[in-house]
Structure formats: structure tokens, C-alpha cells
Design a protein around this motif. Structure first.
Motif, mmCIF file in Angstrom:
data_model
loop_
_atom_site.group_PDB
_atom_site.id
_atom_site.type_symbol
_atom_site.label_atom_id
_atom_site.label_comp_id
_atom_site.label_asym_id
_atom_site.label_seq_id
_atom_site.Cartn_x
_atom_site.Cartn_y
_atom_site.Cartn_z
ATOM 1 N N GLU A 1 0.862 -1.190 0.000
ATOM 2 C CA GLU A 1 0.000 0.000 0.000
ATOM 3 C C GLU A 1 0.897 1.237 0.000
ATOM 4 O O GLU A 1 1.967 1.237 0.595
ATOM 5 N N TYR A 2 0.447 2.299 -0.651
ATOM 6 C CA TYR A 2 1.218 3.527 -0.715
ATOM 7 C C TYR A 2 0.576 4.594 0.161
ATOM 8 O O TYR A 2 -0.642 4.749 0.172
ATOM 9 N N TYR A 3 1.423 5.333 0.884
ATOM 10 C CA TYR A 3 0.967 6.359 1.813
ATOM 11 C C TYR A 3 1.773 7.638 1.608
ATOM 12 O O TYR A 3 2.953 7.589 1.281
ATOM 13 N N CYS A 4 1.107 8.774 1.846
ATOM 14 C CA CYS A 4 1.810 10.042 1.919
ATOM 15 C C CYS A 4 1.017 10.959 2.840
ATOM 16 O O CYS A 4 -0.176 10.757 3.063
ATOM 17 N N ASN A 5 1.700 11.928 3.381
ATOM 18 C CA ASN A 5 1.042 12.941 4.214
ATOM 19 C C ASN A 5 0.619 14.091 3.320
ATOM 20 O O ASN A 5 1.254 14.364 2.300
ATOM 21 N N MET A 6 -0.436 14.781 3.730
ATOM 22 C CA MET A 6 -0.901 15.920 2.958
ATOM 23 C C MET A 6 -1.247 17.071 3.893
ATOM 24 O O MET A 6 -1.996 16.901 4.849
ATOM 25 N N MET A 7 -0.669 18.228 3.608
ATOM 26 C CA MET A 7 -1.025 19.451 4.309
ATOM 27 C C MET A 7 -2.204 20.057 3.556
ATOM 28 O O MET A 7 -2.181 20.191 2.332
#
Length: 152
Positions: free
Chosen positions: A118-124
Motif C-alpha cells: 500500500e502507498y501512503y503520503c502525508n498531505m497538508m
């Protein structure tokens, strides 16, 4: 691809379509993603208005290539959301400079990471609280996650 999906999701949450500038309120019926891009020494901003994925990607590539060949453009539009990416590292928080006269929502995502396939990233996500609150941001995130799930 993420910019395209953000653009689709934004257009489903009405609260993201309101702006205020120079003492006037505006409603933008259609919102386009506006990218911040650096190509070589040029930094520029450009919106992609295409609503279909393939034409959106073609428009993005074409406008990004122009930044490397021509002077950067900084066309000022209200019917956009500002998108940027910080692909070099992950962040746990990020606060862009705050100017309460800016009512254009801003999104910055960081380096994605793969965990168990699974791919994850943070987002502001920065919005003007006069138009959006947690409910609207939560609605946006639900729609965004739905569109991401459809990619699989």
C-alpha cells in the motif's frame, strides 16, 4: 495523477468553491488544480483545466515542458486550488505562511512510502475557515480516498 484526483474531489465539496478578494465574494462553479513546478531554474504556476484523465495528463506535461523553455507564468486566478509536492522526505507537519486574505485552498503532499503493498503520503491542507471547516475537509478526504481506491 494525485493532482487530477484532488481536482475531482474538490469539485464535489461546494465549500471549496468560494473566494473573497478585494472586498467581494466569489463563487467558482468549477475549480482547477494549479501546480507549483520547478523546471531547471524556472519556477512557475499553471492550472490544468481538463476534466478527463488522459487530457489532464497531456495538459500537465505540455505546460510543465513550457516552464523549461519559457519564462515562468504567474497568471492569477481565483477558480483554482494550489497544489505542490515535497517529494524528498516525509513530513509530520507543515504550515505555509499564513495570510488570511488568501482564500484559495492549498495542498502539499510529501514523499510517498510503500508499506505492505500500500502507498501512503502525508498531505497538508490549508483552507480559509470562513468558508471551510473540519466537516468540509473530512468530506473532501472521504471523496479523495474513494477515488484513490478506484485506481487499484
Amino acid at each position: 495523477t494525485l493532482g487530477y484526483i484532488i481536482g475531482r474531489a474538490i469539485n464535489e465539496v461546494e465549500a471549496f468553491k468560494y473566494r473573497y478578494k478585494d472586498g467581494k465574494f466569489y463563487y467558482c462553479p468549477r475549480i482547477s488544480p494549479n501546480f507549483t513546478e520547478r523546471v531547471d531554474s524556472n519556477l512557475g504556476f499553471f492550472a490544468c483545466d481538463s476534466t478527463e484523465y488522459e487530457s489532464f495528463i497531456d495538459e500537465f506535461v505540455s505546460k510543465k515542458e513550457k516552464l523549461g523553455k519559457y519564462e515562468a507564468t504567474t497568471e492569477e486566478r481565483l477558480d483554482v486550488v494550489w497544489l505542490s509536492c515535497f517529494p524528498w522526505a516525509s513530513f509530520s507537519s507543515l504550515v505555509s505562511p499564513h495570510d488570511r486574505s488568501i482564500t484559495i485552498p492549498q495542498f502539499i503532499w510529501d514523499k510517498y512510502e510503500e508499506v505492505n503493498g500500500e502507498y501512503y503520503c502525508n498531505m497538508m491542507i490549508m483552507v480559509h475557515h470562513g468558508f471551510c471547516d473540519g466537516y468540509h475537509v473530512g468530506s473532501f478526504i472521504e471523496i479523495l480516498n474513494k477515488y484513490i481506491s478506484e485506481l487499484k
